[in-house]
Design a protein around this motif. Sequence first.
Motif, short mmCIF file in Angstrom:
data_model
loop_
_atom_site.label_atom_id
_atom_site.label_comp_id
_atom_site.label_asym_id
_atom_site.label_seq_id
_atom_site.Cartn_x
_atom_site.Cartn_y
_atom_site.Cartn_z
N THR A 150 0.84 -1.20 0.00
CA THR A 150 0.00 0.00 0.00
C THR A 150 0.88 1.25 0.00
OG1 THR A 150 -0.03 0.05 2.40
CG2 THR A 150 -1.87 -1.06 1.34
N GLN A 276 -8.02 1.76 3.08
CA GLN A 276 -8.26 1.97 1.64
C GLN A 276 -8.32 3.45 1.32
OE1 GLN A 276 -8.90 -0.52 -0.79
NE2 GLN A 276 -8.32 -2.05 0.70
N ARG A 324 -12.32 2.13 -5.25
CA ARG A 324 -11.37 2.24 -4.13
C ARG A 324 -11.85 3.31 -3.14
NH1 ARG A 324 -6.85 5.28 -3.14
NH2 ARG A 324 -6.85 6.22 -5.21
N ARG A 327 -14.73 1.83 -1.17
CA ARG A 327 -14.25 0.91 -0.13
C ARG A 327 -13.67 1.70 1.04
NH1 ARG A 327 -11.79 -1.70 -4.74
NH2 ARG A 327 -9.72 -0.97 -4.10
N GLY A 328 -12.90 2.72 0.68
CA GLY A 328 -12.24 3.54 1.71
C GLY A 328 -13.24 4.24 2.60
N GLN A 331 -14.94 1.87 4.94
CA GLN A 331 -13.96 1.45 5.95
C GLN A 331 -13.77 2.54 7.03
OE1 GLN A 331 -9.92 1.09 4.57
NE2 GLN A 331 -9.49 -0.63 5.92
N PHE A 452 -15.97 -4.00 -0.42
CA PHE A 452 -15.42 -3.95 0.94
C PHE A 452 -16.11 -4.98 1.83
CE2 PHE A 452 -15.27 -2.49 5.31
CZ PHE A 452 -13.90 -2.30 5.47
#
Lengths: 480, 381
Positions: A150, A276, A324, A327-328, A331, A452
């Motif tokens: 990452t 994420q 992305r 998902r982030g 999260q 996610f």
Amino acid sequence: MDQILDFYQYAIFFYSAFITLAYVSLAILGYFNITSKNSYYTEREDNLLNSFPEEAPGISVVTPAFNEDLIIIDSAHSLLNLEYPNFEVIIVNDGSTDNTLDTLIKEFDLVLTPFPYIEKVRCQPMRGIYKSKNPRYSNLTIVDKENGGTKADAMNAGVNVANYDYFINTDIDGLLVPNTLAKMIVPVLDSEIPVIAVGATLRMVNSCEVDKGRITRVRPPNRLIPTFQETEYLRSYLIGKMGWATLNAVPNVSGGFGLFDTNVVIGAGGYDPLSQAEDMDMTLRMIAFMRDRKKKYRIRQIPDTCCWTEGPSNLRLLYRQRTRWGRGLLQIFLVHRRYLFNPKYGRMGMLLLPYALFFDFLAPILTTTGFFIIAFLLFTNQINFDTFWLLLLLVYLIGVSMSLVAITADLSNKKLYKNYSEYGRLIFFSLFEVLLYQPFNTVFFVIGYGQFLYNREFKWTSMTRQGYTRNTEVTIEPEE
Amino acid sequence: MSVFDYYYYYYSAVFAGYPVIIKIAIFIILILFSLTVMSLIRFFYIRHKQILKAKRKKKIKKIYKANLIDILYFSFKELSVQDLNADAELPEPQKKWQKRMLTDLILKVKSDKSYEMDGGVFQSYNYINLLTYFKLYDYWVNEISSTDISKAIRALRVINEIGGGVRGSAFSSSVYHRNGYLRKFARMTYTRFDSHDPYKFLEQGLDDHFNKFDEKRLHYILIEMNKDHPIPLLTKWVRNSTKENYKGFLVREMGFFKQYESIPFLVELYKTEQSILVKCEIMETLGELEYEPLIDLAKEEFNSASKPLQTSIIEGLRLLKSRKSLPFLTETYQSTQFSETKIKIVEMLQEFDEEGMSILISLSEKSSSKFEENLFAYALN
């Protein structure tokens, strides 16, 4: 069933009304913030630091690189040529499998140097530190480390090596404006309360002309998706973040470009390699770190465009980026749920995160559901066409009006495009954004939430570049 | 009844009959529509203003630039205001925009070093007379008192760049302005230009909202003032000040301006001062002022000092550059637990050539961790 539908329609209506109210309020706040910034900080203020190098606070520019062989030299030169008297460039080679490191070694005459490395924040093991034998590049440090999967992990390695109290987090493909560092540090200095982070406007470099890491001609993107994204960024930075900055409630200092207080980042535990959305996660944890210690803080936002980055040029890349982000975002709410509606965290807990939950996180879900409900109502002839167009117009105008406010704010801040017709292009396409861009955006976010929840693993991969007009044309296929 | 009235009443009646939801929707649509139209109007207005500005700039450049270069660099004779008045090619600007743009042009020509490289010599006398003849001083002094804050700030910026010809009284309205940025900037500009009581605000602590950026500005102003007359001893203002960052700034400036007379005061202040920030500045300034007994003070204080103060003690010794500090540094290296302090000491020892190197070698032989091995390999490389 009818009652549920009625309730849903009312809820959506008031939701839209609140979004409008929030956007208009942010636009007003952003406008005043931009106006005051423009009168307070000019080139003369930036030059003050350049005139007294001994007075200029040191800044570390940290940028991770993973398989960036083809652009690494241009990017490194671009960073080394920044106009500021006291800075270092730290490039973190995150276990690249191509020739990124060798290319750097050859170009900058690098040698493996013993270094008293202190692991202040966790990251994958370091393989070595390279410094140049050429005194011209004495401010360049290359950190070679094991791949951490990452960007956050690579950033942590860079933070461990950073010598200065402030660092810039940027992507290797981002082109920084030459006087960026002075612009970013002036708001930090001009505050009685410690400024822990500063954000600036990011723009699309697609279609700009670039020579040796410097932009020589600014143009709006000529492809459809980056054009929409350019306007979207202007809205986000000049209305959203400039507005929030007035209330000291900037939700997120972008991972693409931002200045951070090194000690606060270290104190907050550094970047989370599992996140994420490492930028928003870092911003929230920095705020929490300060509030837990009952320390005052500020997060500033400047309206100037300081970084140019390549935006997704087709739907496939947009899909990757937005899923992305989706998902982030999900999260963030799961990991940081203890901040939400928690008065201990002040504006972050009571305003910023509730706003992000209701208007950023829920919007894609409600929009997607709304689409299916409209389809159902159409199918069952339950739509009242006398008023339907009115509500459709309302939704359409929210996007168009905010785009226009943002484009005008950008022009009033500084004219970057050569011709006004190029601004006209942005205005023209903003009329179609709701129809041609937002639906994809919405769906991709919802897919991101789904991804996610299904717990798929995601690693950072090399970026697919269509390439802007520069010396090195680059097209790398993604590994994902 | 006019057609307008007819439709007004007609639609009002229709609107009154709608449900609340629709009324709210129409209200929001009207707001968003107005915002859209206003933004479009503003877009074209900004465009018009920017085009007009570019045209005007071109015009001013065309009328004045060649003459200005000649008068400021290549006339090689002193021109009085009367001489300039007699020059038909130098019309006096009448409009505000002309004065603004002419000032910008003069400052641009003044800062362009290429004319001196071409054999020109900057004529300060002509420069002052040009500004007087064009009545630019008067214009910018008036602008300082403008009710528009951005105009007043711009005027202060220009006055600072012009570099003179203004009395302290010109700032009377802005030195007590409620806008902090303007007020602090005005006070600093006053300090730079007032000839009767320039240190009035420094004595009062400059401003309650003094910050790091003000430090940079004030530092620049003190340097400019010091060029004409050496600035007075800063100790008395430290005594009067209650704000720790302002105190710290003044202490640092004592080092920068090499005010050796302030050493006894600083040593005394160190003993009584509570603020860590000020204590840190004192340690570094004593080093800057080459105060040898700093080594003894460092020995006394180091172990009981906080980490920032320890860092400043070492920085003070680095600035002192005395070989007598080497035993203390060696001892401190061996006793400290902080890796960052070890790095700082090693970097300092590197500055002491052979003597420092031999200490580094002896310390390296006792290194007990991977970190220390790397540190010495880095230092002895």
